[in-house]
Write a protein that holds these residues in place. Structure first.
Motif, PDB file in Angstrom:
ATOM      1  N   THR A  23       7.770  -6.276   1.939  1.00 47.69           N
ATOM      2  CA  THR A  23       6.515  -5.750   1.407  1.00 47.69           C
ATOM      3  C   THR A  23       6.657  -4.250   1.174  1.00 47.69           C
ATOM      4  O   THR A  23       7.581  -3.624   1.714  1.00 47.69           O
ATOM      5  N   PRO A  24       5.744  -3.652   0.409  1.00 42.79           N
ATOM      6  CA  PRO A  24       5.810  -2.191   0.249  1.00 42.79           C
ATOM      7  C   PRO A  24       5.773  -1.456   1.591  1.00 42.79           C
ATOM      8  O   PRO A  24       6.526  -0.504   1.791  1.00 42.79           O
ATOM      9  N   GLN A  25       4.947  -1.897   2.522  1.00 42.94           N
ATOM     10  CA  GLN A  25       4.880  -1.241   3.833  1.00 42.94           C
ATOM     11  C   GLN A  25       6.215  -1.362   4.572  1.00 42.94           C
ATOM     12  O   GLN A  25       6.688  -0.404   5.178  1.00 42.94           O
ATOM     13  N   THR A  26       6.839  -2.529   4.488  1.00 44.72           N
ATOM     14  CA  THR A  26       8.136  -2.734   5.126  1.00 44.72           C
ATOM     15  C   THR A  26       9.187  -1.817   4.511  1.00 44.72           C
ATOM     16  O   THR A  26       9.984  -1.209   5.223  1.00 44.72           O
ATOM     17  N   VAL A  27       9.180  -1.715   3.194  1.00 44.96           N
ATOM     18  CA  VAL A  27      10.141  -0.839   2.515  1.00 44.96           C
ATOM     19  C   VAL A  27       9.947   0.598   2.966  1.00 44.96           C
ATOM     20  O   VAL A  27      10.913   1.301   3.264  1.00 44.96           O
ATOM     21  N   TRP A  28       8.715   1.047   3.040  1.00 43.31           N
ATOM     22  CA  TRP A  28       8.456   2.422   3.486  1.00 43.31           C
ATOM     23  C   TRP A  28       8.951   2.621   4.909  1.00 43.31           C
ATOM     24  O   TRP A  28       9.529   3.651   5.227  1.00 43.31           O
ATOM     25  N   ASP A  29       8.712   1.637   5.762  1.00 43.49           N
ATOM     26  CA  ASP A  29       9.186   1.736   7.145  1.00 43.49           C
ATOM     27  C   ASP A  29      10.715   1.765   7.209  1.00 43.49           C
ATOM     28  O   ASP A  29      11.297   2.562   7.941  1.00 43.49           O
ATOM     29  N   LEU A  30      11.361   0.881   6.443  1.00 40.96           N
ATOM     30  CA  LEU A  30      12.825   0.822   6.454  1.00 40.96           C
ATOM     31  C   LEU A  30      13.446   2.096   5.903  1.00 40.96           C
ATOM     32  O   LEU A  30      14.430   2.601   6.432  1.00 40.96           O
TER      33      LEU A  30
END
Length: 113
Positions: A23-30
């Motif tokens: 997800t976009p949130q996951t990408v930002w976290d990664l």
């Protein structure tokens, strides 16, 4: 001998499953971590005939002002398993080899930040 809770071999990360949703949130976290961004950029730059990169070579490519050995430890224990769990890399901890996974097109601009 005491094993890991998930029955994986002690000293080795648990096998990652690439079935987690990106997800976009996951990408930002990664990609909040600069070492993970540099790792994905370095793997993207690897020649097509040399798809596999050793952990030591990758650590040399992405180490900034830290010793490559220390970066290799961080990659092995933390960053590569995390990226592998989302299918962004494939990491063979036994062979110490890394292969670039499929990075969705919409994620590419975030690698350059």
């Amino acid at each position: 001998m005491i094993g890991n809770r998930d029955d994986s071999e002690p000293g080795r990360p648990a096998p990652a499953s690439a079935d987690r949703e990106l997800t976009p949130q996951t990408v930002w976290d990664l990609l909040a971590d600069s070492l993970r961004r540099r790792t994905l950029r370095a793997l993207r730059a690897v020649d097509a005939d040399q798809s596999r990169v050793t952990l030591a070579d990758l650590a040399e490519r992405v180490a900034d002002d830290r010793p490559a050995d220390a970066v290799a430890v961080q990659l092995h224990h933390h960053h590569l398993p995390k990226l592998a769990s989302y299918g962004l890399v494939t990491y063979d901890a036994d062979a110490n080899e890394v292969v670039a996974g499929t990075v969705p097109e919409w994620v590419e601009p975030y690698l350059e930040v």
